[in-house]
Scaffold this motif. Structure first.
Motif, short mmCIF file in Angstrom:
data_model
loop_
_atom_site.label_atom_id
_atom_site.label_comp_id
_atom_site.label_asym_id
_atom_site.label_seq_id
_atom_site.Cartn_x
_atom_site.Cartn_y
_atom_site.Cartn_z
N GLY A 17 1.04 10.49 8.77
CA GLY A 17 2.04 11.11 9.64
C GLY A 17 2.09 12.62 9.47
O GLY A 17 2.08 13.37 10.45
N ASP A 38 11.99 8.26 8.77
CA ASP A 38 11.44 7.60 7.58
C ASP A 38 12.65 7.09 6.79
O ASP A 38 13.68 7.77 6.73
CB ASP A 38 10.64 8.64 6.74
N ASN A 40 12.97 7.11 3.77
CA ASN A 40 13.09 7.86 2.51
C ASN A 40 13.41 9.33 2.80
O ASN A 40 12.52 10.12 3.15
CB ASN A 40 11.76 7.75 1.74
N ARG A 43 11.28 11.87 0.94
CA ARG A 43 9.94 12.14 1.48
C ARG A 43 10.02 13.05 2.70
O ARG A 43 9.17 13.92 2.89
CB ARG A 43 9.21 10.85 1.81
N HIS A 82 4.82 -1.65 12.30
CA HIS A 82 4.33 -1.06 13.56
C HIS A 82 4.99 -1.73 14.76
O HIS A 82 5.39 -1.07 15.72
CB HIS A 82 2.81 -1.22 13.68
N LYS A 100 -3.92 2.74 13.83
CA LYS A 100 -4.39 1.36 13.68
C LYS A 100 -3.75 0.75 12.43
O LYS A 100 -3.37 1.50 11.53
CB LYS A 100 -5.91 1.30 13.61
N PRO A 101 -3.60 -0.56 12.30
CA PRO A 101 -3.79 -1.56 13.34
C PRO A 101 -2.57 -1.59 14.26
O PRO A 101 -1.48 -1.20 13.85
CB PRO A 101 -3.86 -2.87 12.53
N ARG A 168 -1.51 0.87 -3.59
CA ARG A 168 -0.38 1.22 -2.72
C ARG A 168 0.11 -0.02 -1.97
O ARG A 168 -0.37 -1.12 -2.20
CB ARG A 168 -0.79 2.28 -1.70
N HIS A 182 -5.98 -4.34 7.98
CA HIS A 182 -5.63 -2.94 7.68
C HIS A 182 -6.84 -2.01 7.77
O HIS A 182 -6.78 -0.94 8.37
CB HIS A 182 -5.03 -2.90 6.27
N HIS A 186 -10.49 -1.04 12.12
CA HIS A 186 -11.30 0.11 12.54
C HIS A 186 -12.67 -0.37 13.02
O HIS A 186 -13.17 0.01 14.06
CB HIS A 186 -11.65 0.97 11.32
N ASP A 262 12.30 5.25 -3.41
CA ASP A 262 11.65 3.96 -3.10
C ASP A 262 10.68 3.47 -4.17
O ASP A 262 10.05 2.41 -4.01
CB ASP A 262 10.94 4.03 -1.73
N TYR A 264 7.87 4.42 -4.84
CA TYR A 264 6.49 4.39 -4.32
C TYR A 264 5.61 5.30 -5.16
O TYR A 264 5.81 6.50 -5.22
CB TYR A 264 6.51 4.86 -2.87
N ARG A 266 1.45 6.08 -5.89
CA ARG A 266 0.11 5.84 -5.32
C ARG A 266 -0.92 5.54 -6.39
O ARG A 266 -2.10 5.40 -6.08
CB ARG A 266 -0.33 7.09 -4.54
N1 LIG Z 1 -6.80 5.92 11.08
C1 LIG Z 1 -7.00 6.15 9.80
O1 LIG Z 1 -8.03 6.67 9.40
C2 LIG Z 1 -5.93 5.76 8.83
C3 LIG Z 1 -6.04 6.10 7.48
C4 LIG Z 1 -5.01 5.73 6.62
C5 LIG Z 1 -3.92 5.03 7.10
N2 LIG Z 1 -3.86 4.70 8.42
C6 LIG Z 1 -2.69 3.99 8.97
O2 LIG Z 1 -1.63 4.92 9.01
C7 LIG Z 1 -0.40 4.28 8.73
C8 LIG Z 1 0.29 4.99 7.57
O3 LIG Z 1 -0.53 4.92 6.42
P1 LIG Z 1 -0.39 6.03 5.27
O4 LIG Z 1 -1.58 5.88 4.42
O5 LIG Z 1 -0.07 7.34 5.88
O6 LIG Z 1 0.87 5.48 4.50
P2 LIG Z 1 1.88 6.30 3.55
O7 LIG Z 1 2.35 5.32 2.55
O8 LIG Z 1 1.25 7.55 3.08
O9 LIG Z 1 3.08 6.67 4.52
C9 LIG Z 1 3.89 5.71 5.11
C10 LIG Z 1 5.29 6.29 5.31
O10 LIG Z 1 6.05 5.36 6.08
C11 LIG Z 1 7.36 5.29 5.54
N3 LIG Z 1 7.97 4.03 5.94
C12 LIG Z 1 8.12 2.88 5.22
N4 LIG Z 1 8.76 1.96 5.99
C13 LIG Z 1 9.03 2.55 7.18
C14 LIG Z 1 9.67 2.12 8.36
N5 LIG Z 1 10.18 0.88 8.49
N6 LIG Z 1 9.77 2.99 9.40
C15 LIG Z 1 9.27 4.24 9.30
N7 LIG Z 1 8.64 4.70 8.20
C16 LIG Z 1 8.51 3.85 7.16
C17 LIG Z 1 7.14 5.47 4.04
O11 LIG Z 1 8.35 5.90 3.41
C18 LIG Z 1 6.05 6.52 4.01
O12 LIG Z 1 6.60 7.82 4.02
C19 LIG Z 1 -0.74 2.82 8.44
O13 LIG Z 1 -0.54 2.07 9.61
C20 LIG Z 1 -2.21 2.84 8.10
O14 LIG Z 1 -2.86 1.65 8.44
C21 LIG Z 1 -4.83 5.06 9.30
#
Ligand SMILES: NC(=O)c1ccc[n+]([C@@H]2O[C@H](COP(=O)([O-])OP(=O)(O)OC[C@H]3O[C@@H](n4cnc5c(N)ncnc54)[C@H](O)[C@@H]3O)[C@@H](O)[C@H]2O)c1
Length: 405
Positions: A17, A38, A40, A43, A82, A100-101, A168, A182, A186, A262, A264, A266
């Motif tokens: 994000g 979010d 949190n 965060r 999602h 995705k997904p 994670r 997950h 891709h 939370d 969380y 990594r």
């Molecule tokens: N396209 C890509 O290359 C790629 C790479 C990594 C992750 N992703 C996807 O991106 C998304 C996020 O992954 P990430 O690695 O950034 O995760 P992340 O853990 O870094 O971030 C997720 C965030 O979502 C928040 N969160 C938790 N529950 C929530 C809710 N109900 N509503 C809103 N926010 C909420 C968490 O507090 C956290 O800040 C996932 O869907 C993952 O599959 C895509």
């Protein structure tokens, strides 16, 4: 959408994000991040620091869209939410870019598709791999008929950063739908895209945790001195070859102020974490037109690459994303053509900025949305079928998934 800058909210202020989409959007002159959503607040504070300004903070997608009058949201929350976030965003009248997904199940995808039909808004899949220069070139060669009718595809994915799937939320089936969804979504999307979207019919998969488990800790564990639970707490930091030094990470979005809310972290120990995912596996797909595809993914490896073989009735292509090379062998002519693709700048080999740009071009009517949520559903379907196949040790028909409650 006549305002100078489109107003965007980010749902899920984490790695994707903020560090990908947030940082991309702040460089644009046609869009601005005005709010984050979010659960949190810690965060979101850290995210605002990363972005260098103070967007509005929300914990509800609906409230954020109503309060900030957003044009669009980018959904980058964990996979299991999602569906609810996308349905809320569409019902509230926002356009959506969703990483995705699409969802962790076909049922979830269909609920999003229904919401999109009700809303009549743009919703685009964040399939960044499709924007990678090597795969764009490969798609062009395939579309030009260089390989003829493709009947066999293999992809072997090796990823040396596999600890991220053990440490994670994505290590848990309940949160990610399993790694075939997950991560594999891709790759299944790339198969579907290269083949020009024949319907997948059957899937078989095998997978397991063969190395990243307590039996294979690569050093001697002393009695009474347990490893982990996280790398930063672990007393074997000096001798563990897999120790994750997360000082930099903990200075950004995963700092103590966010972790206090939370919990969380990594850097859960990738050997002892409570995962129910896999560290390697193979999934095979058969399509309605008879084409077959196999996807190998391995997260215990010293290299990172996706290596494709495509075989058609006119030729064969060998591809390395890491080396950025496509070699095409013609079936009869002894001809071999090698394409070297220049390096691109930006996240995921330049794919992330291209994906972000594509979304805003679609919103401005400058480009057609070619990454649809139907495509999102079919890649999730293959991933979900692979998860069931692996767990129930049987071939799964995609049609079954449309009958599940
Ligand atoms: N396209 C890509 O290359 C790629 C790479 C990594 C992750 N992703 C996807 O991106 C998304 C996020 O992954 P990430 O690695 O950034 O995760 P992340 O853990 O870094 O971030 C997720 C965030 O979502 C928040 N969160 C938790 N529950 C929530 C809710 N109900 N509503 C809103 N926010 C909420 C968490 O507090 C956290 O800040 C996932 O869907 C993952 O599959 C895509």
């Amino acid at each position: 959408m006549s305002r100078l800058k489109l107003k965007v909210g980010i749902v899920g202020a984490g790695g994707r994000g903020i560090l990908c989409f947030g940082k991309e959007i702040v460089t644009r002159n046609d869009a601005q991040v005005v709010a984050l959503c979010d659960p949190n607040p810690g965060r979101m504070e850290l995210a605002a620091k990363e972005l260098g300004f103070n967007p509005k903070f929300h914990t509800s997608v609906k409230d954020m869209i109503a309060a900030e009058k957003l044009d669009a949201v980018v959904i980058t929350s964990p996979d299991f939410c999602h569906e609810s976030n996308a349905v809320d965003a569409l019902d509230s009248g926002a356009n959506v870019l969703i990483d995705k997904p699409l969802s962790t199940t076909v049922k979830g995808c269909r609920n999003i598709i229904d919401a999109a039909e009700r809303a009549g808004k743009v919703i685009m899949m964040g399939f960044n791999l499709r924007h990678l220069a090597v795969l764009k070139k490969l798609k062009k060669l395939v579309s030009e008929g260089v390989l003829g009718r493709i009947f066999l595809i293999e992809n072997r994915e090796f990823y040396s950063g596999g600890r991220t799937y053990m440490s994670r939320w994505n290590r848990l089936y309940a949160k990610s739908g399993g790694l075939w969804v997950h991560k594999g979504s891709h790759d299944f999307d790339i198969f579907n895209w290269l083949l020009d979207f024949p319907k997948p019919v059957k899937v078989s998969a095998f997978a397991g945790v063969d190395v990243l488990n307590p039996q294979h800790i690569p050093f001697e564990v002393k009695p009474g001195v347990p490893v982990g639970p996280t790398c930063h707490q672990c007393r074997y930091g000096e001798i563990c070859p897999d120790i994750f030094r997360d000082e930099e990470v903990r200075k950004s979005l995963w700092g103590d102020s966010a972790a206090r809310v939370d919990g969380y972290s990594r850097d859960l120990c990738m050997y002892t974490s409570d995962k129910d995912t896999h560290d390697n596996g193979i999934a095979i797909v058969e399509y309605e037109n008879g084409a077959k595809a196999s996807h190998l993914e391995c997260f215990v490896t010293p290299i990172s690459d996706r290596r494709y073989t495509l075989v058609g009735d006119l030729g064969q292509a060998e591809v390395s994303l890491e080396k950025r090379i496509i070699t095409v062998y013609s079936r009869w002519g002894q001809e071999v053509t090698t394409h070297y693709i220049p390096e691109a700048q930006g996240g995921h080999g330049g794919a992330d900025p291209m994906l972000t740009d594509s979304f805003f071009r679609v919103l401005k009517g400058e480009e057609k949305n070619t990454s649809t949520i139907e495509h999102g559903m079919w890649s999730t379907a293959i991933g979900q079928a692979a998860e069931i196949s692996r767990r129930e040790e049987r071939t799964v028909k995609i049609a079954e998934l449309f009958q599940l409650p």
